[in-house]
Design an enzyme around this catalytic site. Structure first.
Site, PDB file in Angstrom:
ATOM      1  N   SER A  11       0.808  -1.224   0.000  1.00  0.00           N
ATOM      2  CA  SER A  11       0.000   0.000   0.000  1.00  0.00           C
ATOM      3  C   SER A  11       0.839   1.272   0.000  1.00  0.00           C
ATOM      4  CB  SER A  11      -0.942   0.014   1.215  1.00  0.00           C
ATOM      5  OG  SER A  11      -0.208  -0.090   2.424  1.00  0.00           O
ATOM      6  N   ASP A 185      -0.756   7.243  10.263  1.00  0.00           N
ATOM      7  CA  ASP A 185      -1.603   6.300  10.986  1.00  0.00           C
ATOM      8  C   ASP A 185      -0.772   5.209  11.651  1.00  0.00           C
ATOM      9  OD1 ASP A 185      -0.725   4.857   8.832  1.00  0.00           O
ATOM     10  OD2 ASP A 185      -2.708   4.346   8.050  1.00  0.00           O
ATOM     11  N   HIS A 188       1.467   4.237   7.372  1.00  0.00           N
ATOM     12  CA  HIS A 188       1.564   4.921   6.089  1.00  0.00           C
ATOM     13  C   HIS A 188       2.140   6.326   6.267  1.00  0.00           C
ATOM     14  CE1 HIS A 188      -1.583   1.817   5.605  1.00  0.00           C
ATOM     15  NE2 HIS A 188      -0.954   1.613   4.454  1.00  0.00           N
TER      16      HIS A 188
END
Length: 236
Positions: A11, A185, A188
Site C-alpha cells: 500500500s 496512521d 503509512h
C-alpha cells in the site's frame, strides 16, 4: 526509448502517486528522462505476490527493453503479528527472506540488466496503529520491534545477494517525533515521510548510475532550442 523505473510494493507503494507521494515526486524528478511505472498492491505480503509475479510484470515493457530499475518494497504486512487482527497477513521471517530472494531472482531472470533495489519495511508507531480503523482498538496489530526484525532480515537478503537496499526503518527513526511527523496512521507516510523515502530512492538510483546527469532528455530541452531556427533542433 525512455527507460522505465518500476515501483513494486504494497500500500505504501500503491498510494505513492497521491498528493505529496514519493512516487509522484520521482515521476516529477525524471519527467523528461524516464517513465515511472506503478505496481502497488495494498495489503499484499511477499507470499501472495509470489503467486502473481507473471501478472505483475506483464505489459510493463517489452523484454528487449527492460526497466532500468525496480524497487521492491514489501514487509510491512509480512511483519503483522500472527496473533492479532491482521494475523492472516503475517509471514514467518524465514519464509519472508526466501520470498524476497525468489522475487529478486524472478526479476533478474526476466530482466538481467535491471537494477533491483530492496526497501525495508518502515518503522511502526504503535499508538497510531491503535487508532487505525482496521484494528480492534485494544492491541496494535503491528509493532516497531517486529518491523525492525523484518527490516534487518531484508537488509541481510540484500547484502547476501549484492542488491542495493534502503533501510527506511532506521532512516526515519533518526528524525525527532518521527512517529507523528512521518507516519499518518502509525504505518503509512505523511508528506514528510514520503519526502524522506523519495530522497533515499533518488540517492540510491544515483549510486547505481541512474540520475539526471546520466539519463538524457528524450527530446531537446526548450532552453537548448535555436531561437532563430527552432526546427533545426529536430532535424536529426
Amino acid at each position: 526509448m525512455r527507460p522505465k523505473l518500476v515501483l513494486f510494493g504494497d500500500s505504501i507503494t500503491e498510494e505513492s502517486f497521491g498528493e505529496g507521494g514519493w512516487g509522484a515526486a520521482l515521476a516529477h524528478h525524471f519527467s523528461r528522462t524516464a517513465d515511472v511505472v506503478l505496481r502497488g498492491y495494498s495489503g499484499y505480503n511477499t507470499r501472495w505476490v509470489l503467486k502473481v509475479m507473471e501478472k505483475v510484470v506483464a505489459g510493463i515493457v517489452e523484454d528487449e527493453n527492460p526497466p532500468a530499475a525496480v524497487t521492491v518494497f514489501f514487509g510491512a504486512n509480512d511483519a503483522s503479528l500472527p496473533d492479532r487482527c491482521s494475523g492472516f497477513q503475517h509471514v514467518p521471517i524465514e519464509e519472508y527472506q526466501q520470498n524476497l530472494r525468489d522475487i529478486c531472482s524472478f526479476l533478474k531472470k526476466r530482466w538481467p540488466s535491471t537494477v533491483v533495489i530492496l526497501i525495508t519495511p518502515p518503522p511502526i508507531d504503535e499508538d497510531g496503529r491503535l487508532r487505525d480503523p482496521y484494528g480492534d482498538g485494544s492491541l496494535p496489530e503491528r509493532t516497531n520491534e517486529s518491523a525492525g526484525v523484518f527490516a534487518k532480515a531484508c537488509i541481510a537478503v540484500a547484502n547476501e545477494s549484492g542488491i542495493p537496499v534502503i533501510d527506511v526503518w532506521s532512516k526515519m527513526q533518526q528524525f525527532p517525533d518521527w512517529e507523528k511527523s512521518l507516519l499518518r496512521d502509525g504505518l503509512h507516510f505523511t508528506a514528510s515521510g514520503n519526502k524522506i523515502l523519495y530522497e533515499e530512492v533518488v540517492k540510491t538510483l544515483e549510486d547505481v548510475g541512474l540520475s539526471l546527469k546520466t539519463l538524457p532528455a528524450d527530446l531537446p530541452l526548450f532552453s537548448d532550442l535555436d531561437r532563430n531556427d527552432p526546427l533545426k533542433s529536430f532535424s536529426n
